[in-house]
Scaffold this active site. Structure first.
Site, mmCIF file in Angstrom:
data_model
loop_
_atom_site.group_PDB
_atom_site.id
_atom_site.type_symbol
_atom_site.label_atom_id
_atom_site.label_comp_id
_atom_site.label_asym_id
_atom_site.label_seq_id
_atom_site.Cartn_x
_atom_site.Cartn_y
_atom_site.Cartn_z
ATOM 1 C CD GLU A 327 8.368 49.148 2.841
ATOM 2 O OE1 GLU A 327 8.664 49.208 1.706
ATOM 3 O OE2 GLU A 327 8.529 48.190 3.450
ATOM 4 C CB CYS A 328 2.089 48.011 5.134
ATOM 5 S SG CYS A 328 0.329 47.004 5.469
ATOM 6 N N GLY A 329 1.810 49.345 7.657
ATOM 7 C CA GLY A 329 1.244 49.616 9.321
ATOM 8 C C GLY A 329 2.211 50.643 9.376
ATOM 9 C CB THR A 427 3.726 52.589 -0.292
ATOM 10 O OG1 THR A 427 4.830 51.769 0.554
ATOM 11 C CG2 THR A 427 4.179 53.513 -0.949
#
Length: 436
Positions: A327-329, A427
């Protein structure tokens, strides 16, 4: 019965978190059992709440969660004497289009739970106008009740007197006034407050904030203003499915943005979670059946992540046979490379083709509704997932198969589709819940 209320303000940066932590610790010091919540998708503040009270805090979010899910989450306050929900941004700030049970505004939670609002007002650069702002917020939405005001950063006794008189003339209670006090300032960085677990002196800072607020705020008057509250039974909790039975979760200063309610839901469903630290060059548990890399601050540690061969090779070996999700990072670390704010390019794990740059700074912020085009751990193809995105990176390349069609809160399609390759998925949004 607990005393329940919401801490809010006209805008961000006024002192909501500091007041919430100070009140929570001050009442805890009096022997009261205090439960905190965070209204909105902020994943940093709940850890500060836990540090102040000794009890886990979770997010409640009217855009991403239905009323039953919110009721289920707040039911943890059933044994508390005081329940505090800290707002985000300004009291009525949300998105333009309604989500599951509201727009994400703090006012939604206040009205839904019947809790009055304690408003933090910073009257810097004004005097009587502060009363006009408070009166406007009081009257803006009939279902939201204002308990009173705490003034923050007052410049002088004369300044305080001017503001108090105007508020009293408007029929608004003033619970206290806080002079400027640098010793209780919480340090910040680009995604918000420096995380509680990174601050070794956080306990002392909260103690000083509690002492300072108890000296200047009538704590008994605040308590008297709160609504008597007992949780209503919820038929169902949030629609959250664990990504696997045994979950290897990256957890350290670079990978720390995960919603507490997600971990609790996974465990409640019977999943086992083992943590590992990529920054300590640890690989995921070989006995796990899925690996999850949450967001955090990989851009601050990109050189170390790139150099940690055991972590990178261990994650690649894991992904040969089992799902890995970022997720993200965490998604950025699954990618090919990450360029830091100084323009230095660092090789990441290469499980996906994503390449991001913090040298080309661009803010991505907002709620996300994703319809999965392919399955990801815990969720089937076609599932509708609600989450929140917040980062300052620019996508240089996202060449893999898109994971989802992603919309912002207005319904507009956005470019941050996520990716899928082999057993790896990623994501840019942080998952909050799946639509039922």
């Amino acid at each position: 019965m607990a005393a329940g209320f919401v801490i809010s303000a006209p805008a961000s940066g006024v002192g909501k978190t500091t007041l919430t932590l100070a009140l929570a610790r001050a009442w805890s010091n009096r022997g009261l059992n205090v439960q905190c919540f965070k209204s909105g998708p902020d994943y940093i503040d709940p850890a500060f709440h836990a540090a102040a009270t000794g009890r886990a805090s979770v997010n409640v979010d009217s855009w991403a969660m239905d009323r039953g899910g919110i009721a289920h989450l707040v039911s943890r306050g059933a044994d508390a004497d005081v329940v505090l929900a800290e707002g985000s941004m300004g009291l009525f700030d949300g998105v333009a289009a309604r989500g599951v049970s509201g727009t994400g505004a703090t006012a939604d939670i206040a009205e839904m739970l019947g809790w009055p609002v304690v408003l933090v007002i910073d009257p810097s650069g004004q005097a009587q106008t502060a009363a006009a702002i408070a009166a406007g917020l009081r009257d803006y939405r009939p279902g939201v009740r204002l308990a009173g005001v705490v003034l923050n950063r007052v410049a002088s006794p004369r300044h305080e007197d001017l503001v108090r008189r105007a508020l009293n003339d408007s029929g608004i209670a003033v619970f206290g006034a806080l002079p400027r006090h640098a010793e209780i300032s919480l340090p910040k960085r680009h995604l918000g407050l420096v995380q509680a677990e990174e601050q070794g002196e956080i306990g002392k800072l909260i103690d000083e904030a509690a002492r300072f607020v108890a000296e200047h705020v009538d704590l008994d008057a605040v308590l008297r203003s709160a609504a008597s509250w007992s949780p209503q039974p919820a038929a169902k909790g949030l629609n959250v499915t664990p990504p696997g039975q045994r979950i290897a979760l990256a957890r350290d200063a670079a990978f720390s943005f995960v919603y507490p309610h997600m971990l609790e839901a996974w465990r409640r469903a019977g999943a086992e979670i083992s943590t590992f630290s990529p920054l300590s060059d640890e690989a995921p548990d070989a006995s796990a059946d899925v690996c999850w890399l949450p967001g955090g601050y990989p851009e601050l540690h990109a050189g170390k992540i790139a150099a940690n061969a055991r972590f990178r090779s261990g994650l690649r070996a894991f992904a040969e046979t089992r799902p890995v999700h970022g997720e993200c990072g965490g998604y950025m670390v699954l990618g090919t490379a990450l360029t830091d704010a100084d323009g230095i390019r660092h090789e990441m794990t290469g499980l996906l083709g994503l390449e991001t740059s913090f040298a080309k700074r661009r803010m991505h912020l907002g709620y996300r509704l994703a319809e999965l085009a392919a399955p990801m751990p815990g969720h089937r193809s076609g599932a509708r997932l609600r989450g929140h995105e917040f980062h300052y990176s620019t996508i240089l390349a996202q060449p893999d198969t898109p994971l989802a069609v992603v919309h912002d809160a207005t319904g507009a399609v956005i470019a941050e589709t996520g990716s899928q390759r082999g057993h790896a998925t990623g994501t840019f949004f942080h998952l909050i819940a799946e639509d039922r």
